[in-house]
Design an enzyme around this catalytic site. Structure first.
Site: not given
Ligand code: VAH
Length: 327
Positions: A12, A15-16, A38-39, A147, A151, A177
């Site tokens: 990755g 990515g950011q 990365d893809i 998501y 996690k 971030i």
């Molecule tokens: C999002 N930037 O917005 C990520 C992050 C806590 C937010 O996991 O999904």
């Protein structure tokens, strides 16, 4: 202790976070000792020209094995993930990528007896019935996004691999971030990056969250420093593994707009909440990071004001050169 981290793979890497982590790790460990994968192809040559790059899908174990064997990888940072907003548009793909990646990296850690793997978590692991103010490290984890589900599952799987197989896996629960080197994609906190580009380009921004939506955030330099600090921390000091709360500051879109107006007085903002408002409402407003401070001396260095000034300085410079969106 399984030895020193020498040959590192960042999955990755475009990515950011990955795109800045790869540069920091290459400076620290040597450009040829840090492999990027990365893809998607790197947008700029900073990644491709500063060391090895491979096109690889984190869900394809065979792709990873080729790279691991060729470069004798002993450490993996798995930064590949589908974030909260994109995850709600395609929950099945979010599960496939996020969990497929975690299980492949954990199993590779066993198969190649790796020194360490870094598998990030997120404040998205918390849900609406988690205490939202000064959210503790060890508390209720009932997220309402796919998501967030990936996690929490990732955290529990990592803990299992530490205890059952002795894998040294670590990770941070990243807040939103903010950075200027790459545009984020698919996140609920992305407004806090987009707003700077629009403020400079158009002097106005339409925010997809309500004015008073308070969320924990962090500037990228603190994010990279925290990630490497944890990766290099003494394992024997760690009671937690890949579920460390980290924080720097919290702000609302209104507060961020006021911070920007100190530098761009004519800046205007309007609020048109969309589906991401419900996601943001399920997350903490502020984070207790005392566990990270205790176990590996975490302490943020950036504030909302210093971050705002730096973001506007760096992006204004790029805008003057007609390269605002040149990543
Ligand atoms: C999002 N930037 O917005 C990520 C992050 C806590 C937010 O996991 O999904």
């Amino acid at each position: 202790m399984k030895g020193e981290m020498k040959n590192i793979l960042v999955i990755g890497a475009c990515g950011q976070i990955g795109s800045e982590l790869i540069v920091a790790l290459r400076e620290r460990y040597g450009r040829d000792n840090v492999v990027a994968a990365d893809i998607k192809e790197p947008k700029n040559d900073e990644i491709a020209s500063s060391g090895p790059f491979y096109y690889a899908d984190v869900t394809e174990r065979a792709c990873l094995d080729v790279i691991i064997r060729k470069h004798k990888i002993d450490t993996i940072y798995n930064m590949a993930a589908i974030l909260s907003a994109s995850g709600e548009k395609n929950p099945q793909l979010c599960w496939k990528v996020n969990m497929g990646g975690v299980i492949n990296v954990l199993q590779a850690a066993i198969d190649y007896d790796m020194v360490r793997v870094i598998i990030p978590s997120s404040i998205a692991a918390f849900g609406p019935d988690t205490p939202r103010e000064n959210t503790p490290n060890d508390t209720i984890l009932r997220p309402t996004t796919m998501y967030g589900v990936t996690k929490v599952c990732g955290e529990r799987l990592c803990d299992y691999y530490v205890k059952r197989f002795g894998v040294d896996v670590r990770g941070l629960r990243y807040p939103g971030i903010i950075s200027y080197k790459t545009l984020p994609g698919g996140g609920t906190t992305d407004y806090a990056v987009e707003i700077f580009y629009k403020a400079i380009e158009e002097g106005r921004y339409t925010c997809f969250l309500e004015e008073n939506t308070l969320l924990p955030m962090m500037y990228m330099p603190d994010c990279i420093r925290a990630t490497i600090m944890l990766a290099e921390a003494d394992f024997d000091r760690l009671e937690h593994h890949n579920d460390f709360n980290v924080a720097a500051f919290s702000f609302t879109p209104g507060e961020l707009a006021r911070a920007i107006k100190k530098y761009i007085p004519e800046f205007e903002i309007e609020y048109k909440p969309d589906y991401r408002q419900e996601i943001a409402n399920s997350w903490p407003t502020s984070i207790d990071d005392s566990v990270a401070r205790r176990e590996w001396n975490w302490k943020p260095e950036w504030t909302i004001d210093s971050m705002t000034r730096d973001m506007l300085e760096k992006l204004s410079e790029r805008h003057k050169q007609g390269k605002l969106y040149d990543m």
